[in-house]
Design an enzyme around this catalytic site. Structure first.
Site, PDB file in Angstrom:
ATOM      1  N   ASP A   1      48.772  47.887  93.056  1.00  0.00           N
ATOM      2  CA  ASP A   1      48.555  47.476  91.671  1.00  0.00           C
ATOM      3  C   ASP A   1      49.157  48.501  90.701  1.00  0.00           C
ATOM      4  O   ASP A   1      48.945  49.710  90.836  1.00  0.00           O
ATOM      5  CB  ASP A   1      47.037  47.347  91.430  1.00  0.00           C
ATOM      6  CG  ASP A   1      46.694  46.691  90.117  1.00  0.00           C
ATOM      7  OD1 ASP A   1      47.497  45.870  89.627  1.00  0.00           O
ATOM      8  OD2 ASP A   1      45.608  46.979  89.573  1.00  0.00           O
ATOM      9  N   HIS A   2      49.919  48.020  89.732  1.00  0.00           N
ATOM     10  CA  HIS A   2      50.428  48.830  88.620  1.00  0.00           C
ATOM     11  C   HIS A   2      51.192  50.089  89.036  1.00  0.00           C
ATOM     12  O   HIS A   2      50.957  51.173  88.484  1.00  0.00           O
ATOM     13  CB  HIS A   2      49.286  49.236  87.685  1.00  0.00           C
ATOM     14  CG  HIS A   2      48.841  48.140  86.775  1.00  0.00           C
ATOM     15  ND1 HIS A   2      49.618  47.639  85.761  1.00  0.00           N
ATOM     16  CD2 HIS A   2      47.695  47.424  86.754  1.00  0.00           C
ATOM     17  CE1 HIS A   2      48.971  46.672  85.139  1.00  0.00           C
ATOM     18  NE2 HIS A   2      47.793  46.512  85.732  1.00  0.00           N
TER      19      HIS A   2
ATOM     20  N   HIS B   1      45.778  39.771  84.400  1.00  0.00           N
ATOM     21  CA  HIS B   1      45.171  41.099  84.502  1.00  0.00           C
ATOM     22  C   HIS B   1      44.018  41.190  83.507  1.00  0.00           C
ATOM     23  O   HIS B   1      43.935  40.429  82.556  1.00  0.00           O
ATOM     24  CB  HIS B   1      46.216  42.178  84.202  1.00  0.00           C
ATOM     25  CG  HIS B   1      47.163  42.426  85.333  1.00  0.00           C
ATOM     26  ND1 HIS B   1      47.394  43.676  85.851  1.00  0.00           N
ATOM     27  CD2 HIS B   1      47.917  41.576  86.065  1.00  0.00           C
ATOM     28  CE1 HIS B   1      48.255  43.589  86.847  1.00  0.00           C
ATOM     29  NE2 HIS B   1      48.598  42.318  86.986  1.00  0.00           N
ATOM     30  N   GLY B   2      43.116  42.151  83.752  1.00  0.00           N
ATOM     31  CA  GLY B   2      41.988  42.322  82.840  1.00  0.00           C
ATOM     32  C   GLY B   2      40.965  41.216  82.974  1.00  0.00           C
ATOM     33  O   GLY B   2      40.384  40.761  81.979  1.00  0.00           O
TER      34      GLY B   2
ATOM     35  N   ALA C   1      38.699  44.639  88.329  1.00  0.00           N
ATOM     36  CA  ALA C   1      38.594  46.067  88.638  1.00  0.00           C
ATOM     37  C   ALA C   1      37.447  46.737  87.884  1.00  0.00           C
ATOM     38  O   ALA C   1      36.514  47.260  88.483  1.00  0.00           O
ATOM     39  CB  ALA C   1      39.920  46.775  88.325  1.00  0.00           C
ATOM     40  N   THR C   2      37.505  46.712  86.551  1.00  0.00           N
ATOM     41  CA  THR C   2      36.546  47.453  85.729  1.00  0.00           C
ATOM     42  C   THR C   2      35.097  47.099  86.043  1.00  0.00           C
ATOM     43  O   THR C   2      34.237  47.982  86.165  1.00  0.00           O
ATOM     44  CB  THR C   2      36.825  47.206  84.237  1.00  0.00           C
ATOM     45  OG1 THR C   2      38.146  47.656  83.931  1.00  0.00           O
ATOM     46  CG2 THR C   2      35.827  47.951  83.366  1.00  0.00           C
TER      47      THR C   2
END
Length: 282
Positions: free
Chosen positions: A89-90, A211-212, A235-236
């Site tokens: 990722d990223h 994303h997010g 993720a968060t």
């Protein structure tokens, strides 16, 4: 309960995302940070018998070590008999992409979205050429999706015409689009630009990525899936629920045995991922 007698065939991730695209479906992509968060994710996927994408960032790879992180992911997929894939990722580094492909990643993301458009295309094209030798999926990003610490007030949504040109010139397999989501916590409920998403879908004809995903209402996620989102990143919320549960547990007792302290946080991650998987599969 582990389904050790069940053989789960694993398809190529490029083909799987295409399958999601053809059926207006989506895969949940979850970041893991240690054994405990990974276990929580796998228990949820196993319980619901749903496929899962396991994601690692450079920070998580640096923390756990590349070989340890890869072995954790692959052995967990085998143990829990879940169809799944490992995704970088990223990554902003071509060299890290190369290392991860050599280590057995099924999919990589090269994120040059903050670079000028032509430069983004150049490095993305090189990663696509590299990944073709491994049969790996390549994801790129176009537009401004606020990362942790960056302003969520700034806008820079993905332009459908630019996206079409970008996809044609790079040959990527999937594209992360900027339609109103952001990484980290939201200060107010995000408003996804579904009309723009629909236009990007029509212009590009490849699986699109959101994303997010943390904090976006289930109804908005379902609408995004209907309009071309084939992969949703989470993720968060995983980090947050693990740490908040752990803090609460530690405040309530003085047990120093981590084997007694961690299970409640693992269970909290499992409940969260189950909720997200229920949204995605519906």
């Amino acid at each position: 309960m582990l389904k050790k007698d069940l053989v789960m065939p694993k398809s190529n991730m490029i083909k799987k995302l295409r399958e999601m695209q053809e059926t207006n479906s989506s895969l949940l992509a979850t970041n893991f940070y240690n054994y405990e968060t990974l276990r929580g994710i796998m228990k949820a996927a196993s319980q619901l018998n749903q496929p899962i994408i396991l994601q690692l960032t450079k920070s998580s790879i640096d923390y756990m070590g590349l070989s340890v992180a890869v072995n954790l992911a692959k052995s967990s997929l085998e143990e829990y008999q879940v169809e799944g894939w490992l995704h970088l990722d990223h990554s902003v580094s071509y060299d890290l992409v190369h290392e991860c492909l050599d280590a057995g990643f099924d999919s990589v993301m090269i994120d040059a979205s903050e670079k000028p458009f032509e430069e983004n295309m150049d490095i993305t094209r090189k990663v696509v050429e590299l990944a073709a030798n491994y049969g790996a999926n390549v994801e790129a990003e176009l537009g401004y999706i606020a990362k942790l610490g960056q302003s969520k007030e700034k806008t820079g949504f993905t332009d459908p015409a630019e996206a079409k040109y970008f996809v044609e010139q790079t040959g990527i397999n999937s594209l992360a689009v900027a339609i109103g989501s952001a990484h980290g916590f939201y200060t107010q409920e995000p408003n996804l630009d579904i009309q723009r998403l629909s236009e990007i879908r029509a212009a590009t004809h490849i699986p699109l990525v959101l994303h997010g995903g943390s904090g976006i209402p289930g109804s908005s996620l379902k609408e995004a899936i209907k309009n071309g989102i084939c992969k949703i990143n989470l993720a968060t919320e995983i980090k947050n629920i693990f740490m908040q549960t752990l803090k609460t547990s530690m405040a309530m007792n003085e047990d120093i045995d981590l084997r007694n302290v961690f299970p409640s946080a693992i269970h909290a991650v499992s409940r969260l991922v189950e909720e997200k998987l229920e949204i995605v599969k519906s």
